[in-house]
Design a protein around this motif. Structure first.
Motif, PDB file in Angstrom:
ATOM      1  N   LEU A 177      44.132  43.576  46.725  1.00 16.75           N
ATOM      2  CA  LEU A 177      44.281  44.009  45.339  1.00 16.75           C
ATOM      3  C   LEU A 177      45.744  43.969  44.906  1.00 16.75           C
ATOM      4  CD1 LEU A 177      41.831  47.068  45.204  1.00 16.75           C
ATOM      5  CD2 LEU A 177      41.369  44.677  44.627  1.00 16.75           C
ATOM      6  N   SER A 180      46.805  40.342  44.344  1.00 19.11           N
ATOM      7  CA  SER A 180      46.019  39.500  43.445  1.00 19.11           C
ATOM      8  C   SER A 180      45.867  40.035  42.029  1.00 19.11           C
ATOM      9  CB  SER A 180      44.604  39.314  44.025  1.00 19.11           C
ATOM     10  OG  SER A 180      44.657  38.832  45.348  1.00 19.11           O
ATOM     11  N   CYS A 181      46.141  41.312  41.795  1.00 22.28           N
ATOM     12  CA  CYS A 181      45.748  41.938  40.534  1.00 22.28           C
ATOM     13  C   CYS A 181      46.947  42.569  39.831  1.00 22.28           C
ATOM     14  CB  CYS A 181      44.679  43.002  40.765  1.00 22.28           C
ATOM     15  SG  CYS A 181      43.209  42.366  41.608  1.00 22.28           S
ATOM     16  N   GLN A 186      41.585  44.341  36.396  1.00 23.94           N
ATOM     17  CA  GLN A 186      41.498  43.194  37.293  1.00 23.94           C
ATOM     18  C   GLN A 186      41.114  43.644  38.701  1.00 23.94           C
ATOM     19  OE1 GLN A 186      44.922  40.651  37.420  1.00 23.94           O
ATOM     20  NE2 GLN A 186      44.711  39.978  35.304  1.00 23.94           N
ATOM     21  N   ALA A 187      41.704  44.748  39.159  1.00 20.50           N
ATOM     22  CA  ALA A 187      41.409  45.234  40.505  1.00 20.50           C
ATOM     23  C   ALA A 187      39.944  45.625  40.636  1.00 20.50           C
ATOM     24  CB  ALA A 187      42.306  46.413  40.846  1.00 20.50           C
ATOM     25  N   LEU A 190      37.631  42.518  40.822  1.00 23.92           N
ATOM     26  CA  LEU A 190      37.621  41.911  42.148  1.00 23.92           C
ATOM     27  C   LEU A 190      36.891  42.797  43.146  1.00 23.92           C
ATOM     28  CD1 LEU A 190      38.469  39.790  44.207  1.00 23.92           C
ATOM     29  CD2 LEU A 190      40.728  40.896  44.322  1.00 23.92           C
TER      30      LEU A 190
END
Length: 337
Positions: A177, A180-181, A186-187, A190
């Protein structure tokens, strides 16, 4: 606490870390607090395809780390993938509080004192993709709390396990997380897709003041995003969301988890958005009730504490029990818009 600043591809970062630890006399496999059994090795083997799908960069870093340590990647994988999914796990407290235009995030990491010299604070900067972040861990490669360059903060607590299933455990998930976020939405998007191997909670906060709690088990992940009237979320080493009641497990020793939960909920409800950085330090230091007042003679303690203000970008860390050691600023990571 060990301190590392790592830059490069994931493989290069793993190799740098492995060589650096070895040079200082730290060998990961010598400090594992459990035997690396055939069951752990087999469980790791079943997790590898899922990690390869969702977080292949972690396997590149694992390969570099093993080479730097001069050990077999399979043994490191047996430790990495079974951690959090199989006992023992760290016993921690975590919260996120919405205040002003941002959020205040705090976490105490409670673990075994015999292993505290191996605890690490890491600054990661990637050349092959992935957001920069500062993180802390009792493990390796995995992270247990941290904040990335966009101000997304995350922290985990371990929960007594259900029978594990192949997937990503708490520490790998949290690190994915952070890499990537950019924010909580967004977290969560995912997180809803990821296969889960361990029982754990995740507390999230971002620069816009969004906060969330995820309670995760191999069978189910339940997410709570508080409404306008709820200013905070918090977690200890148990599930509290009603939907997760079927997955609650009793344990003989939960390090006074419910007492810590009561301290967090009472204090955060009483202070609300008025809880500032000083009051946050007081809370984590046990001045508002039991949170970190362990007897070190029993081999347990709060081994670090962090407080992140996502609005101002202020990062504070106490590298030991915050009732005895001061919080110090960490200015190495600047937030990006």
């Amino acid at each position: 606490m060990l301190h590392t600043q790592l830059h490069g591809t994931h493989w290069q970062i793993g190799f740098q870390l492995g060589v650096g630890l070895a040079r200082d006399g730290h060998f990961i496999l010598d400090a594992v607090p459990f035997p690396i059994t055939p069951a752990r090795l087999e469980f790791a083997r079943t997790c590898l395809p899922l990690c390869r799908r969702w977080f292949p960069a972690a396997l590149e870093e694992l390969r570099g780390l093993a080479q730097g340590q001069g050990c077999a990647p399979d043994e490191l994988a047996g430790v990495l993938f079974s951690m959090y999914a199989m006992p023992p796990g760290p016993c921690c407290s975590c919260f996120a509080l919405r205040r002003g235009r941002g959020a205040l995030f705090g976490r105490n990491s409670d673990f075994l004192t015999e292993l505290e010299e191996h605890n690490a604070n890491c600054l990661y900067r990637f050349s092959d993709g992935g957001y920069s972040f500062v993180g802390n861990t009792t493990s390796f490669l995995q992270m247990e709390d941290g904040v990335n360059q966009f101000g997304l903060a995350a922290g985990l607590t371990s929960v007594p396990p259900s029978p594990p299933r192949p997937g990503l455990n708490a520490g790998l998930t949290l690190r994915l997380l952070l890499e990537s976020c950019r924010d909580v939405p967004q977290a969560l998007a995912l997180l809803r897709q990821l296969p889960v191997s361990s029982c754990h909670t995740l507390v999230l906060a971002d620069r816009a003041g969004r906060i969330a709690l995820a309670e995760c088990a191999p069978e189910r992940t339940q997410i709570h995003c508080p409404g306008e009237t709820d200013a905070f979320v918090c977690s200890v080493n148990s599930f509290h969301l009603s939907a997760m009641a079927p997955f609650r497990r009793q344990t003989d020793d939960d390090w006074r988890a419910e007492e810590r939960y009561l301290t967090l909920t009472r204090s955060l409800a009483a202070w609300g958005p008025e809880l500032d950085l000083q009051a946050g330090q007081d809370l984590l230091s046990g001045r508002m009730g039991f949170l970190c007042q362990y007897d070190r003679r029993e081999g347990r303690d709060t081994v670090w504490s962090v407080l992140y203000d996502t609005a101002s970008g202020t990062l504070l860390r106490a590298e030991g029990n915050p009732s005895r050691l001061p919080f110090q600023p960490d200015s190495r990571l600047s937030f990006r818009s």
